[in-house]
Design a protein around this motif. Structure first.
Motif, PDB file in Angstrom:
ATOM      1  N   HIS A  49     108.232  43.244  32.395  1.00 36.34           N
ATOM      2  CA  HIS A  49     107.553  44.104  30.868  1.00 36.34           C
ATOM      3  C   HIS A  49     108.640  43.447  29.879  1.00 36.34           C
ATOM      4  O   HIS A  49     109.834  43.990  30.514  1.00 36.34           O
ATOM      5  N   GLU A  52     112.102  46.222  29.159  1.00 35.43           N
ATOM      6  CA  GLU A  52     112.636  46.208  29.833  1.00 35.43           C
ATOM      7  C   GLU A  52     114.125  45.173  29.999  1.00 35.43           C
ATOM      8  O   GLU A  52     114.270  44.801  31.071  1.00 35.43           O
ATOM      9  N   ARG A 101     105.302  46.548  25.760  1.00 37.56           N
ATOM     10  CA  ARG A 101     105.867  46.967  27.742  1.00 37.56           C
ATOM     11  C   ARG A 101     104.898  45.681  27.797  1.00 37.56           C
ATOM     12  O   ARG A 101     105.144  44.785  28.965  1.00 37.56           O
ATOM     13  N   ASN A 118     102.029  43.729  34.906  1.00 35.27           N
ATOM     14  CA  ASN A 118     101.991  44.134  36.218  1.00 35.27           C
ATOM     15  C   ASN A 118     100.715  45.078  36.882  1.00 35.27           C
ATOM     16  O   ASN A 118     100.946  45.641  38.092  1.00 35.27           O
ATOM     17  N   ARG A 119     100.125  44.948  36.383  1.00 33.97           N
ATOM     18  CA  ARG A 119      98.468  45.385  36.246  1.00 33.97           C
ATOM     19  C   ARG A 119      97.369  43.644  36.927  1.00 33.97           C
ATOM     20  O   ARG A 119      95.835  44.079  37.281  1.00 33.97           O
ATOM     21  N   HIS A 169     112.774  45.107  37.444  1.00 29.69           N
ATOM     22  CA  HIS A 169     112.316  46.370  36.384  1.00 29.69           C
ATOM     23  C   HIS A 169     113.153  46.922  36.157  1.00 29.69           C
ATOM     24  O   HIS A 169     114.430  46.995  36.503  1.00 29.69           O
ATOM     25  N   SER A 170     113.081  47.637  35.445  1.00 32.01           N
ATOM     26  CA  SER A 170     114.084  49.323  34.955  1.00 32.01           C
ATOM     27  C   SER A 170     112.548  50.323  34.697  1.00 32.01           C
ATOM     28  O   SER A 170     112.219  50.227  34.149  1.00 32.01           O
ATOM     29  N   GLY A 180     102.565  49.077  46.771  1.00 33.22           N
ATOM     30  CA  GLY A 180     102.357  49.977  45.517  1.00 33.22           C
ATOM     31  C   GLY A 180     100.503  50.392  45.561  1.00 33.22           C
ATOM     32  O   GLY A 180     100.858  51.357  45.522  1.00 33.22           O
ATOM     33  N   TYR A 221     105.204  55.620  42.583  1.00 42.04           N
ATOM     34  CA  TYR A 221     103.595  55.996  42.246  1.00 42.04           C
ATOM     35  C   TYR A 221     102.827  55.406  43.080  1.00 42.04           C
ATOM     36  O   TYR A 221     103.140  53.978  43.526  1.00 42.04           O
ATOM     37  N   SER A 223     100.001  52.323  42.330  1.00 40.57           N
ATOM     38  CA  SER A 223      99.213  51.691  41.362  1.00 40.57           C
ATOM     39  C   SER A 223      99.646  50.289  42.221  1.00 40.57           C
ATOM     40  O   SER A 223     100.038  49.447  42.634  1.00 40.57           O
ATOM     41  N   ASP A 228     104.667  42.505  43.390  1.00 42.46           N
ATOM     42  CA  ASP A 228     105.068  42.914  44.804  1.00 42.46           C
ATOM     43  C   ASP A 228     104.139  42.488  46.066  1.00 42.46           C
ATOM     44  O   ASP A 228     103.930  42.021  46.664  1.00 42.46           O
ATOM     45  N   ASP A 229     103.050  43.306  45.216  1.00 38.43           N
ATOM     46  CA  ASP A 229     101.716  43.621  46.742  1.00 38.43           C
ATOM     47  C   ASP A 229     101.117  41.675  47.034  1.00 38.43           C
ATOM     48  O   ASP A 229     100.552  41.698  48.242  1.00 38.43           O
ATOM     49  N   GLU A 244     113.949  48.694  40.608  1.00 39.18           N
ATOM     50  CA  GLU A 244     114.086  48.834  39.271  1.00 39.18           C
ATOM     51  C   GLU A 244     115.720  49.553  38.883  1.00 39.18           C
ATOM     52  O   GLU A 244     116.283  50.268  39.326  1.00 39.18           O
TER      53      GLU A 244
HETATM   54  O1  0X9 Z   1     104.770  50.737  37.558  1.00 40.50           O
HETATM   55  C1  0X9 Z   1     104.924  49.499  37.943  1.00 40.50           C
HETATM   56  O2  0X9 Z   1     104.424  48.005  36.952  1.00 40.50           O
HETATM   57  C2  0X9 Z   1     106.537  49.205  37.479  1.00 40.50           C
HETATM   58  N1  0X9 Z   1     107.487  50.612  37.746  1.00 40.50           N
HETATM   59  S1  0X9 Z   1     107.752  50.136  35.522  1.00 40.50           S
HETATM   60  O3  0X9 Z   1     108.662  51.862  35.440  1.00 40.50           O
HETATM   61  N2  0X9 Z   1     108.997  49.173  35.181  1.00 40.50           N
HETATM   62  O4  0X9 Z   1     106.676  50.182  34.480  1.00 40.50           O
HETATM   63  C3  0X9 Z   1     106.959  49.656  39.358  1.00 40.50           C
HETATM   64  C4  0X9 Z   1     105.946  48.622  39.978  1.00 40.50           C
HETATM   65  C5  0X9 Z   1     106.156  48.812  41.776  1.00 40.50           C
HETATM   66  N3  0X9 Z   1     105.208  48.306  42.604  1.00 40.50           N
HETATM   67  C6  0X9 Z   1     103.799  48.253  42.360  1.00 40.50           C
HETATM   68  N4  0X9 Z   1     103.516  49.485  42.220  1.00 40.50           N
HETATM   69  N5  0X9 Z   1     103.114  47.330  43.236  1.00 40.50           N
END
Ligand code: 0X9
Ligand code: ZN
Length: 284
Positions: A49, A52, A101, A118-119, A169-170, A180, A221, A223, A228-229, A244
């Motif tokens: 991101h 960050e 981001r 990260n999506r 991340h942060s 996640g 949360y 997501s 990572d997943d 983070e």
């Molecule tokens: O939402 C995210 O991608 C991450 N947090 S951030 O505030 N840096 O954007 C957290 C990702 C945690 N991992 C998964 N949800 N797979």
């Protein structure tokens, strides 16, 4: 201070030239054509991101310590540390929009640029906390791995088959393990929890920062599409964390300069603790 991308590149180039065992690698190219570099030296990335900024400097400090240290880190493990996975977004956060981001790619007839990297990974892609609208901050992209940056990371993780993958991340401070995409816990969560708890304890000794430890979906949360997943499920990396880094002003990605040194120092202690524990468990 916070370096521009060219300075990040020059910094690691100068560092790796000092040591025989480390060299710079290029894992791919960003959408706008910038090479994505890493240092082959455990697999860490930062800056997925753009905004960050705590993450890039922390990864650079880890690289510097690994390369310059008299300890025989290089004998312990091969490291791939990518200080800036999203160079286009990072540069844009310097020049135009500090709170950017995403990546900078344009996929549709929409005027809106960028995919939330990260999506964009192929792990329950598009299912949770991910948007189909390119104008949103959490746009998952037209398909999994549509982005050159995420494909580069995928290929590199598959190539190196690391024993551990940490994505920085942060903001937190949080030390998160998979999953996640679901509140279910992964098979080796006890190991992941134990190592994370030790790491958090050691970090706390430095400046008193209190990391919260747990699974990403439970602590933060749900997501999906995260690196990572994907690394845990698909690339079968056994030890995976999303770190983070702390926030220094409430709900802000801004790191006041006086906090840079304490930040990178404690993050390095976290890295060293993870490394030690992973080496004890998996080292040869
Ligand atoms: O939402 C995210 O991608 C991450 N947090 S951030 O505030 N840096 O954007 C957290 C990702 C945690 N991992 C998964 N949800 N797979
Ligand atoms: Zn992030």
């Amino acid at each position: 201070y916070f370096p521009r991308y060219q300075e990040i590149r020059n910094f690691i180039k100068a560092l790796v030239n000092k040591r025989k065992y480390s060299r710079m690698i290029k894992i791919g190219t960003s959408y706008e054509g910038r090479p994505i570099y890493g240092v082959e030296v455990f697999f860490i990335d930062a800056g997925i991101h753009a905004r960050e900024w705590a993450t890039h400097i922390s990864a650079l400090y880890i690289i510097k310590n690994v390369v310059e240290s008299e300890e025989k880190f290089a004998d312990m493990m091969t490291f791939v540390i990518i200080p800036c996975l999203n160079p286009d977004g990072y540069e844009y956060s310097h020049t135009t929009d500090r709170l950017w981001r995403k990546s900078m790619s344009l996929h549709t007839t929409s005027q809106c640029k960028g995919v939330d990297l990260n999506r964009n990974f192929d792990s329950h892609w598009g299912e949770f906390r991910s948007e189909k609208n390119p104008c949103t901050e959490i746009y998952g992209g037209p398909e999994p791995f549509s982005e050159s940056e995420t494909s580069a990371l995928r290929d590199s993780i598959l190539k190196y088959k690391p024993v551990a993958y940490v994505t920085i991340h942060s903001f937190g401070p949080l030390l998160l393990y998979p999953y996640g995409y679901t509140k279910d816990l992964p098979p080796n969560w006890r190991t992941l929890h134990r190592i994370a708890t030790k790491t958090a304890q050691n970090i706390e000794k430095v400046n008193g920062t209190n990391y919260v430890v747990g699974s990403a979906a439970r602590v933060l949360y749900v997501s999906s599409g995260g690196s990572d997943d994907w690394a845990y499920d698909e690339a079968e990396v056994p030890i995976v964390y999303t770190m983070e880094l702390p926030e220094y002003e409430k709900n802000s990605f801004i790191v006041p300069k006086k906090y840079i040194k304490p930040l990178i120092t404690e993050t390095y202690v976290g890295f060293a603790t993870l490394l030690q524990n992973i080496y004890e468990k998996y080292g040869v």
